[in-house]
Design a protein around this motif. Structure first.
Motif, short mmCIF file in Angstrom:
data_model
loop_
_atom_site.label_atom_id
_atom_site.label_comp_id
_atom_site.label_asym_id
_atom_site.label_seq_id
_atom_site.Cartn_x
_atom_site.Cartn_y
_atom_site.Cartn_z
N PRO A 178 0.84 -1.20 0.00
CA PRO A 178 0.00 0.00 0.00
C PRO A 178 0.88 1.26 0.00
O PRO A 178 1.88 1.34 0.70
CB PRO A 178 -0.80 -0.12 1.31
CG PRO A 178 -0.79 -1.58 1.62
CD PRO A 178 0.54 -2.09 1.14
N HIS A 216 -3.59 7.18 -0.36
CA HIS A 216 -3.09 6.17 0.58
C HIS A 216 -3.57 6.48 2.00
O HIS A 216 -4.05 5.58 2.73
CB HIS A 216 -1.57 6.13 0.52
CG HIS A 216 -0.94 5.25 1.55
ND1 HIS A 216 -1.25 3.91 1.68
CD2 HIS A 216 0.00 5.51 2.52
CE1 HIS A 216 -0.55 3.38 2.68
NE2 HIS A 216 0.22 4.34 3.20
N SER A 231 -6.56 1.91 -2.16
CA SER A 231 -5.38 1.47 -2.89
C SER A 231 -5.55 1.78 -4.37
O SER A 231 -6.65 1.69 -4.91
CB SER A 231 -5.15 -0.03 -2.70
OG SER A 231 -6.22 -0.77 -3.28
N GLU A 290 -5.07 0.65 -7.91
CA GLU A 290 -4.85 -0.59 -8.66
C GLU A 290 -4.31 -0.31 -10.06
O GLU A 290 -3.48 -1.04 -10.58
CB GLU A 290 -6.17 -1.37 -8.76
CG GLU A 290 -6.76 -1.74 -7.43
CD GLU A 290 -5.86 -2.68 -6.64
OE1 GLU A 290 -5.29 -3.62 -7.24
OE2 GLU A 290 -5.71 -2.47 -5.42
N ARG A 333 -9.57 0.81 -5.02
CA ARG A 333 -10.31 -0.13 -4.17
C ARG A 333 -10.28 0.41 -2.75
O ARG A 333 -9.25 0.92 -2.30
CB ARG A 333 -9.67 -1.52 -4.20
CG ARG A 333 -9.80 -2.25 -5.53
CD ARG A 333 -9.36 -3.71 -5.36
NE ARG A 333 -9.19 -4.37 -6.64
CZ ARG A 333 -10.18 -4.91 -7.35
NH1 ARG A 333 -11.42 -4.83 -6.89
NH2 ARG A 333 -9.94 -5.49 -8.51
N ASP A 334 -11.39 0.25 -2.08
CA ASP A 334 -11.46 0.65 -0.67
C ASP A 334 -10.83 -0.47 0.16
O ASP A 334 -11.30 -1.61 0.14
CB ASP A 334 -12.92 0.86 -0.27
CG ASP A 334 -13.05 1.62 1.04
OD1 ASP A 334 -12.17 1.44 1.92
OD2 ASP A 334 -14.01 2.38 1.19
N VAL A 335 -9.74 -0.17 0.83
CA VAL A 335 -8.98 -1.19 1.54
C VAL A 335 -9.84 -1.90 2.57
O VAL A 335 -9.80 -3.13 2.71
CB VAL A 335 -7.73 -0.57 2.22
CG1 VAL A 335 -7.02 -1.62 3.06
CG2 VAL A 335 -6.79 0.01 1.16
N SER A 336 -10.67 -1.17 3.30
CA SER A 336 -11.48 -1.80 4.38
C SER A 336 -12.59 -2.67 3.80
O SER A 336 -12.79 -3.80 4.22
CB SER A 336 -12.07 -0.71 5.28
OG SER A 336 -12.84 0.20 4.52
N ARG A 383 -11.92 -6.28 2.13
CA ARG A 383 -11.72 -7.47 2.97
C ARG A 383 -13.03 -8.20 3.26
O ARG A 383 -13.03 -9.33 3.74
CB ARG A 383 -11.07 -7.06 4.29
CG ARG A 383 -9.70 -6.39 4.13
CD ARG A 383 -9.01 -6.27 5.49
NE ARG A 383 -7.76 -5.53 5.40
CZ ARG A 383 -7.62 -4.26 5.74
NH1 ARG A 383 -8.67 -3.60 6.22
NH2 ARG A 383 -6.46 -3.65 5.63
N GLY A 434 -14.70 -4.38 -3.58
CA GLY A 434 -13.71 -3.39 -3.18
C GLY A 434 -14.02 -2.00 -3.68
O GLY A 434 -13.28 -1.05 -3.42
#
Length: 878
Positions: free
Chosen positions: A692, A815, A820, A822, A840-843, A846, A852
């Motif tokens: 990241p 960041h 992130s 891509e 993409r939304d990091v949280s 997942r 994402g």
């Protein structure tokens, strides 16, 4: 022999008072000629009074002569004051003494004059050897002293100039004229034109009048018109244009307190404010209005200067008489003939009988590769003015223009004179409305109408095969077009909606509808022209700002285009539009992206079903072919991890370099290469373990070391490896030096190891950098979310003014906002950055079943605000 004790102080006081009065007249709107004449007259009075005071009632054989611009009575506030003290042939101590004392007195009074003291014989001898001196003396004017002595100089310089010397002088002036135009850009349509030395500048007209003077003994524009060397309309237009450029030049000198004759971006803003050019609610800026006026004035001066030089230097040049008969005209058809190597009319009323022959005149001249005779050109202009708006509805004239646009083998050279003379604007009021409409940006080098003409000329050259070596595939497609008129009219109208409100593409399509009704264009052709204009930005936008690996995007675009015929025309139009913006705008990078979009869409449209495009079946075959070409044991593993967009554009030699870097990065975690191509472009490849915020680290090291990013493609390979490629340069424009790159690489290694903080590094380096805030036009920041074009990611489009550290600032903000990057598509156009980030939304990435994408509106707003705040902070530091 001394002047009275009060002479110099009185002269100084008169000079200061007079200058203040003239400045006040300028400030309340005095014309350019009024001011330069007033400054010249004031200078005359000061010199005359000092001369009389020095003579103390005597009448010495001495003439004080103004030369150059002062001789023409064209002194701008900071112009040079050039004087000649004309001495008698027989030495005279009194004359010599007065000449010397006058020079000192002028400087004491605050008049910085260039000064020479010579006899008549010395002047003639120097003029024979140096045409620059002869030119200055051509403008000579008596200010004070012996009138008879001055008349001797006039006779020697002008009236007694033998024929051989006339031809030598004209040849020298022509060479100087052409060299100056080459040096200062050779075009009226420059971003920052020089209003004295550039094409259409004041020096152009001066050079034409010098040539007219030695050929026909005419003393100025008025006499040139009276003698029939220029039409009355062109004399009037040139006088008005010259007055405007003088006014601009006067303001520049007053505002900058120096001899500044270039309309730089800073000066454009300064003049627009000072001279009352205000912004319009419709969107045209005051500075754009000012530049429109400047371009029209320079175009008028260029036209008048070229016509006068063509007439005096070429058409009126003496012809050898011995062994030659008078040339006979060579008939072409009922309307035109060739005479003296030029195309001209058979009868005076040719254009009145058939206005469409105005277009045909230049088509014939292009066919024969000959210039148009000035008499025919003047008749054309006169008839064009008489017709007024009638030509816009003359279908026969439009048909001739269509024939010109689509004729086989044409290089388009007839278009430029037809545009500059006003024929194109008369046919198309839509073009006339945008005459000299400036676009205040570094990206748009030309005015709207000129860009359109240049684009049409480029398309004609493409269709003729003239660009086959540079663009073989585009040439093949262009030459295979079955409906070239649709393509050419689409190109003609593509930008004509500018200035009519937001979305100039949609406005332009409306203009096409009106034109089709006016001229009774075939309905099916009209529909496709309208579609081309409405869609003319789509391919450049998608190719440069969207992920071409996204097959859903390609399929959607294919459905939008509908037919292969339209796709080919849009591809050609997009290329020509981009390549005609400026010499630097069409790059290998953009060409690859645009070609990839065309080929993918074309393959999709030829497939039986949109869900199973032909190119998709060949993906594995392309991987295998590239692996074979790389000829390495590890090639297959490397190639299998490459994204499709990489395979679409990469050349085998570039992939081979990347393979070596990939192998190195797998061992050490990082590899890099700065590659300079034969064209001078520098490509930087960075390969590292993905993480990241990696792009923010890369861009921090580059920004901190003065390396600008013009383009970027960010790719994630299998096995957690990032391969990022950048098109880079130093701030001054050259490829980065090896020393600069080594310094950046050292910083980058420290950033990757955590020994250095990226934000602190950039701040520290940019604070001590020597770059100043740019004088270029400002670019409004726009940050938009596109949640439709990609099913897997959220796209953030950012348009803003390019600044050192911009890409790092955006990447760092993203960041920190928890998203992130891509895929990144980075492009710099002039001083405008047009970047697209696939996020993409990091949280949320997942979460089970989540793509994402940044799903919540509140979250998208947070990301946009983070980027906007970061850009605003960077702009504030600049």
């Amino acid at each position: 022999m001394t002047a009275g004790p009060s002479a110099v102080p009185n002269a100084k006081a008169r000079l200061e008072q007079g200058r203040a009065e003239i400045l006040a007249r300028h400030r309340v709107g005095a014309g350019g000629q009024e001011v330069v004449r007033a400054i010249s007259d004031l200078t005359d009075k000061v010199i005359s009074e000092l001369f009389r005071a020095l003579c103390e009632g005597q009448d010495p054989p001495l003439a004080v002569v103004a030369t150059g611009g002062y001789g023409r009575r064209e002194l701008a506030p900071r112009s040079d004051v050039d004087l000649l003290a004309l001495l008698p042939e027989k030495k005279n101590d009194d004359a010599n003494a007065i000449a010397e004392k006058l020079h000192r007195a002028l400087w004491d009074a605050g008049l910085e004059a260039g000064y020479a003291a010579r006899t008549l014989e010395q002047c003639v001898e120097l003029a024979r050897e140096d045409h620059t001196i002869r030119t200055a003396l051509l403008d000579g004017r008596l200010v004070a002293g012996d009138a008879q002595l001055f008349k001797g100089l006039e006779r020697a310089i002008v009236t007694e100039l033998e024929q051989r010397r006339v031809e030598e002088f004209i040849a020298d002036k022509l060479e100087e004229y052409n060299e100056r135009r080459k040096r200062y850009g050779g075009s009226v349509w420059l971003l920052e034109p020089h209003i004295k030395q550039g094409k259409g500048g004041l020096r152009d007209l001066q050079a034409a009048l010098w040539i007219a003077r030695v050929r026909h003994k005419v003393a100025g524009l008025g006499e040139a018109g009276e003698r029939g060397l220029l039409p009355a309309r062109e004399v009037t237009a040139a006088r008005s244009a010259r007055d405007l450029l003088w006014r601009f030049r006067n303001e520049l000198h007053y505002a900058t307190q120096r001899r500044d004759d270039r309309l730089t971006f800073d000066n454009q803003r300064r003049l627009a404010q000072a001279l009352g050019f205000t912004d319009d609610p419709s969107g045209e800026l005051g500075v754009e209005k000012l530049m429109r006026a400047a371009y029209i004035a320079m175009l008028e001066i260029a036209r008048a200067s070229d016509a006068l030089i063509d007439r005096c230097a070429v058409e009126d040049a003496p012809k050898p008489l011995i062994g030659r008969r008078a040339p006979k005209p060579q008939p072409i058809d009922a309307a035109f003939k060739i005479w003296n190597g030029r195309v001209t009319v058979n009868e005076k009323d040719v254009f009145a009988k058939r206005p469409a022959d105005m277009i045909r005149l230049y088509a014939i001249a292009e066919t024969y590769g000959l210039p148009v005779y000035s008499y025919a050109r003047d008749l054309l202009v006169q008839e064009l003015q008489r017709l007024g708006p009638q030509l816009a509805t003359d279908r026969e004239a439009h048909f001739e223009f269509w024939q010109l646009l689509v004729r086989e083998g044409s290089d388009g050279s007839a278009l430029q004179p037809l545009h500059e003379l006003g024929v194109v604007g008369a046919l198309f009021p839509e073009v006339a409305r945008l005459r000299a409409r400036a676009q205040h940006s570094l990206y748009h080098v030309y005015t709207v109408d000129t860009h359109t003409v240049f684009a049409l000329m480029r398309m004609m050259r493409l269709r003729s095969g003239a660009l086959d070596e540079q663009e073989p595939e585009l040439t093949r497609i262009a030459r295979a077009q079955q409906r070239p008129l649709v393509l050419m009219l689409g190109l003609l109208f593509h930008d004509l909606g500018k200035g009519l409100g937001p979305d100039h593409s949609a406005r332009g399509a409306e203009l096409v509808k009106a034109y089709a009704q006016r001229i009774a264009l075939d309905p099916s052709d009209a529909r496709d022209v309208e579609w081309l204009v409405a869609a003319h930005l789509r391919m450049s936008h998608i190719s440069q700002r969207r992920d071409l690996e996204d097959q859903a995007l390609i399929e959607s675009f294919a459905r939008e285009v509908e037919t292969v015929d339209r796709l080919e025309m849009l591809y050609l139009l997009t290329y020509v539009d981009m390549a005609s913006v400026s010499a630097e705008n069409w790059t290998t990078w953009k060409a690859h992206l645009l070609q990839s979009l065309y080929e993918k869409t074309h393959a999709t449209m030829l497939a039986e079903g949109l869900g199973a495009p032909v190119h998709e079946h060949s993906l594995e075959e392309r991987r295998a072919r590239l692996a074979r070409e790389l000829a390495s044991e590890q090639a297959s593993e490397f190639v299998n991890g490459l994204p499709e967009r990489y395979l679409e554009t990469v050349r085998p030699d570039v992939a081979a370099r990347h393979l070596k870097l990939w192998l190195q990065a797998r061992k050490s975690g990082f590899a890099s290469e700065l590659h300079r191509s034969a064209s001078g472009q520098a490509d930087l490849t960075l390969v590292a373990d993905d993480r990241p915020g990696l792009l923010a680290l890369f861009t921090a090291a580059l920004a901190a070391n003065g390396i600008d990013i013009l383009g970027a493609d960010v790719s994630s390979l299998d096995q957690g490896i990032a391969l990022d490629t950048f098109v880079v340069r130093e701030t001054g424009g050259a490829a980065p030096s090896q020393a600069r790159w080594e310094a950046a690489r050292t910083d980058l290694l420290r950033l990757l190891s955590g020994q250095e903080d990226p934000h602190r590094l950039v701040q520290k380096r940019l604070r001590r950098a020597s770059w100043a805030s740019s004088a270029a036009p400002a670019v409004e920041t726009k940050v938009r979310v596109d949640d439709v074009s990609s099913a897997e990611m959220t796209i953030l489009d950012v348009i803003t003014q390019d600044r050192p550290g911009l890409l790092h600032t955006i990447a760092d903000a993203l960041h920190r906002a928890g998203v992130s990057i891509e895929v990144a598509r980075i492009a710099t156009e002039g001083n405008r950055a047009t970047d697209a980030f696939y996020l993409r939304d990091v949280s949320s990435a997942r979460l089970p079943g989540s793509s994402g994408k940044i799903g919540e509106a509140k979250r998208r707003t947070e990301v946009v605000q983070a980027v906007q705040s970061a850009i605003a902070s960077l702009a504030g530091r600049g």
